[in-house]
Write an enzyme that holds these catalytic residues in place. Structure first.
Site, PDB file in Angstrom:
ATOM      1  CD  GLU A 127      -2.896  -1.187   2.332  1.00  0.00           C
ATOM      2  OE1 GLU A 127      -4.047  -1.560   2.128  1.00  0.00           O
ATOM      3  OE2 GLU A 127      -2.479  -0.874   3.456  1.00  0.00           O
ATOM      4  CB  CYS A 161       3.060   7.227   3.424  1.00  0.00           C
ATOM      5  SG  CYS A 161       3.741   6.061   4.599  1.00  0.00           S
ATOM      6  CB  CYS A 184       8.053  -5.241   8.158  1.00  0.00           C
ATOM      7  SG  CYS A 184       9.493  -4.478   8.944  1.00  0.00           S
ATOM      8  CB  CYS A 210       7.779  -2.745  15.555  1.00  0.00           C
ATOM      9  SG  CYS A 210       9.426  -2.330  14.971  1.00  0.00           S
ATOM     10  CB  CYS A 216       4.112  -2.051  13.418  1.00  0.00           C
ATOM     11  SG  CYS A 216       4.015  -1.693  11.652  1.00  0.00           S
ATOM     12  N   GLY A 270       7.596  -1.994   5.684  1.00  0.00           N
ATOM     13  CA  GLY A 270       8.979  -2.425   5.523  1.00  0.00           C
ATOM     14  C   GLY A 270      10.005  -1.539   6.198  1.00  0.00           C
ATOM     15  CD  GLU A 271      14.407  -0.230   8.824  1.00  0.00           C
ATOM     16  OE1 GLU A 271      13.550   0.125   9.643  1.00  0.00           O
ATOM     17  OE2 GLU A 271      15.265   0.555   8.348  1.00  0.00           O
ATOM     18  CB  SER A 285      10.844   6.444   8.762  1.00  0.00           C
ATOM     19  OG  SER A 285      10.548   6.044  10.081  1.00  0.00           O
ATOM     20  CB  SER A 339      10.874   4.028  14.678  1.00  0.00           C
ATOM     21  OG  SER A 339      10.311   4.415  13.450  1.00  0.00           O
ATOM     22  CG  LEU A 340      13.804   6.762  20.807  1.00  0.00           C
ATOM     23  CD1 LEU A 340      15.073   6.004  20.469  1.00  0.00           C
ATOM     24  CD2 LEU A 340      14.157   8.145  21.347  1.00  0.00           C
ATOM     25  CG  HIS A 341       8.359   3.776  18.790  1.00  0.00           C
ATOM     26  ND1 HIS A 341       7.489   4.723  18.302  1.00  0.00           N
ATOM     27  CD2 HIS A 341       8.871   3.156  17.695  1.00  0.00           C
ATOM     28  CE1 HIS A 341       7.451   4.652  16.987  1.00  0.00           C
ATOM     29  NE2 HIS A 341       8.292   3.729  16.589  1.00  0.00           N
ATOM     30  CG  ASN A 377      -2.909   5.426  13.814  1.00  0.00           C
ATOM     31  OD1 ASN A 377      -3.805   6.200  14.119  1.00  0.00           O
ATOM     32  ND2 ASN A 377      -1.754   5.832  13.301  1.00  0.00           N
ATOM     33  CB  CYS A 426       1.441   5.875  11.436  1.00  0.00           C
ATOM     34  SG  CYS A 426       2.526   7.058  10.812  1.00  0.00           S
TER      35      CYS A 426
END
Ligand code: SAH
Length: 381
Positions: free
Chosen positions: A96, A109, A116, A120, A123, A169-170, A201, A223-225, A308, A351
């Site tokens: 997508e 985006c 992926c 995570c 996600c 994906g990364e 990212s 992406s720290l989180h 989300n 996201c």
């Protein structure tokens, strides 16, 4: 030669295309620029329509090459102007891409892999498992489809002003194809975007951040989180390999190599998980440490993303007031902090909600289904 054996010109950046024209076709390099303008400025795929190329050259191109963007399987506009495309990648897989219009800008985006592998925990792409890396054509093809749909003309009719590699994906695990695609995004004969308007990212692949700093001038988002290793390892398993200190040092090196650039730290807000005042204070400390090491104010910025939700997740979005309080703590500590507005809610385009269709090679889909089934049983009891 059938189409599958031909070179897809979307796989080549300007360098590659010049070489193809010179070495393979025995043509002048500037012909490559003409063709790029047809493809990326006028959205033309058919060589027969490229009227400023001679007949012989067009015949040579038809024999050896194609311009093949991914087919659109589903085209979904949202009530708020957001637009999502499901694009076919091969017989089994689809990914997508999402376009988000905003005041004075339009952001696409873009995905870099089918699924992926990083897992995570918050996600939805992770629950899909992983299949493969996307080719350069499949990455730049997403921009091409959106640009054509929007009637985007670089430098004249700019609808698409920013690209973020924040889809499925990364991107740093598909380094060469992503770097090549980002070079087409920024090329004047390509989509003509400014360096800082293309953002990569990453979940934090330290050696690849260093490699990126050597070959590209794009903006970096990380992406720290979580502000400590225990919590981050739980949320982003990659943290076990590259813990926070190493990751932030790589960010410092990136920022030192790129005068004037800032680095955005993404922080997905999950109720009761990472959204307490103590987390905000610890995060502010980390951000200030980066600024001190780089010796530049506001090098580290924070982007708070309200979580989300997706089917089967164990997390909840932080309440609005918590997000505001968290932001205020950071702002009071002198850290530039934005809260990302959630867009495209009605079409699952926000996201971490991108799913596509992934022929899972990792068995993660089965594992996730089993786990959520167990979760729901324990909850009922
Ligand atoms: N692999 C890359 C890019 C993909 S995700 C990376 O990790 O950065 C883009 C951003 O969305 C990341 O910051 C990711 O952590 C965040 N994200 C993932 N799932 C989310 C969710 N359910 N809600 C909000 N943000 C999410």
């Amino acid at each position: 030669m059938d189409d599958a054996a031909k070179v897809n010109l979307l796989d080549l950046d300007r360098d590659g295309l010049e070489r193809f024209f010179a070495d393979e076709l025995g043509e002048k390099r500037f012909r490559a620029h003409q063709v790029m303008k047809w493809i990326y400025h006028r959205h033309v795929c058919d060589f027969a329509e490229m009227s400023d190329l001679g007949k012989d050259l067009r015949a040579k191109l038809e024999a050896r090459a194609v311009v093949m963007p991914p087919p659109v399987i589903l085209d979904k506009p949202s009530a708020d102007g957001t637009h999502k495309w499901l694009l076919g990648m091969d017989q089994a897989n689809a990914i997508e891409a999402v376009f988000i219009p905003d005041k004075g800008r339009g952001t696409l985006c873009v995905s870099s892999q089918v699924g992926c592998g990083l897992n995570c925990q918050f996600c939805s792409t992770a629950t899909q498992g992983f299949n493969r890396n996307l080719s350069t054509a499949e990455i730049i093809g997403q921009v091409w489809v959106a640009a054509k749909h929007l009637g985007n003309v670089p430098h004249k009719q700019r609808k698409l002003t920013n690209v973020v590699m924040m889809g499925m994906g990364e991107p740093l695990l598909n380094f060469d194809n992503v770097v090549r695609a980002m070079s087409i995004m920024r090329d004047d004969y390509g989509f003509g975007l400014a360096n800082k308007r293309v953002t990569l990212s990453t979940a934090g692949l330290v050696p690849m951040i260093d490699r990126l700093s050597e070959v590209s001038d794009v903006s970096l988002a990380v992406s720290l989180h979580a502000p400590n290793d225990d919590l981050r390892t739980e949320l982003v398993p990659l943290n076990k390999k590259y813990p926070i200190d190493e990751l932030l040092d790589a960010c410092v090196r990136y920022a030192m190599r790129k005068p004037k650039t800032s680095i955005t730290f993404e922080y997905t807000m999950m109720q009761g998980v990472n959204d307490l005042p103590e987390h905000a204070r610890a995060l502010a400390k980390l951000m200030r440490r980066i600024d001190a090491k780089v010796q530049r104010a506001n090098t580290a910025k924070v982007n708070l993303i309200p979580f989300n939700p997706f089917a089967g997740t164990r997390f909840e979005r932080s309440e609005e007031t918590r997000i505001r309080d968290f932001q205020k703590l950071l702002l009071d500590a002198g850290v530039l902090t934005m809260v990302r507005r959630t867009r495209g809610d009605d079409i699952d385009a926000a996201c971490g909600q991108l799913k596509g269709q992934v022929m899972d090679k990792t068995r993660r889909q089965a594992e996730f289904k089993r786990k959520t089934h167990i979760d729901s049983i324990t909850r009922i009891n």
